[in-house]
Design a protein around this motif. Structure first.
Motif, short mmCIF file in Angstrom:
data_model
loop_
_atom_site.label_atom_id
_atom_site.label_comp_id
_atom_site.label_asym_id
_atom_site.label_seq_id
_atom_site.Cartn_x
_atom_site.Cartn_y
_atom_site.Cartn_z
N HIS A 46 0.83 -1.20 0.00
CA HIS A 46 0.00 0.00 0.00
C HIS A 46 0.87 1.25 0.00
O HIS A 46 0.63 2.19 -0.78
CB HIS A 46 -0.93 -0.03 1.22
CG HIS A 46 -1.81 1.15 1.32
ND1 HIS A 46 -1.58 2.18 2.22
CD2 HIS A 46 -2.92 1.50 0.63
CE1 HIS A 46 -2.52 3.09 2.08
NE2 HIS A 46 -3.34 2.70 1.12
N ASN A 47 1.88 1.27 0.84
CA ASN A 47 2.78 2.43 0.90
C ASN A 47 3.52 2.63 -0.42
O ASN A 47 3.70 3.77 -0.87
CB ASN A 47 3.78 2.28 2.05
CG ASN A 47 3.11 2.43 3.39
OD1 ASN A 47 2.06 3.06 3.52
ND2 ASN A 47 3.69 1.82 4.41
N ARG A 48 3.94 1.56 -1.04
CA ARG A 48 4.64 1.67 -2.33
C ARG A 48 3.71 2.20 -3.42
O ARG A 48 4.11 3.04 -4.24
CB ARG A 48 5.20 0.32 -2.75
CG ARG A 48 6.37 -0.13 -1.90
CD ARG A 48 6.81 -1.50 -2.32
NE ARG A 48 7.79 -2.04 -1.41
CZ ARG A 48 8.82 -2.78 -1.79
NH1 ARG A 48 8.98 -3.08 -3.06
NH2 ARG A 48 9.66 -3.24 -0.92
N LEU A 49 2.47 1.73 -3.44
CA LEU A 49 1.51 2.22 -4.43
C LEU A 49 1.22 3.70 -4.21
O LEU A 49 1.10 4.47 -5.17
CB LEU A 49 0.22 1.40 -4.36
CG LEU A 49 0.33 -0.01 -4.95
CD1 LEU A 49 -0.93 -0.81 -4.64
CD2 LEU A 49 0.57 0.04 -6.44
N LEU A 50 1.09 4.11 -2.96
CA LEU A 50 0.87 5.53 -2.68
C LEU A 50 2.04 6.39 -3.15
O LEU A 50 1.84 7.50 -3.65
CB LEU A 50 0.61 5.76 -1.19
CG LEU A 50 -0.73 5.24 -0.67
CD1 LEU A 50 -0.83 5.47 0.84
CD2 LEU A 50 -1.89 5.91 -1.38
#
Length: 93
Positions: A45-49
């Motif tokens: 999730h953090n990488r996609l954000l």
């Protein structure tokens, strides 16, 4: 022929023991642990954000629909083959 009852009990006990050992290992080290699954999902999730944020700041994408938000898609199409191959990318919102 069938093994004597005592041997069958011994085999069943060993199978149960091995099953328990492998189940414990799976729970300890694999994605079967809830904490591990949540950590992996949180990292993704953090990488996609980060990707969305970087795309939103890219000046080349500002004119494309969704470019300011970073929610865009890039479609790559190739023309030709071998040494004549050319990449013709297109960005869409």
């Amino acid at each position: 022929m069938f093994a004597p009852m005592e041997a069958q009990k011994s085999i069943a006990a060993r199978v149960e023991e091995l099953t328990r050992i492998w189940a414990d290992r799976a729970l300890k080290y694999g994605l079967a642990r809830r904490e591990k699954r949540v950590a992996v999902l949180s990292d993704m999730h953090n990488r996609l954000l980060t990707i969305i944020e970087e795309r939103g700041q890219d000046a080349a994408l500002q004119a494309v629909a969704g470019g300011r938000t970073g929610l865009v898609c890039k479609t790559l199409k190739g023309i030709g083959k071998g040494s004549d191959f050319q990449n013709g990318g297109r960005v869409r919102g």
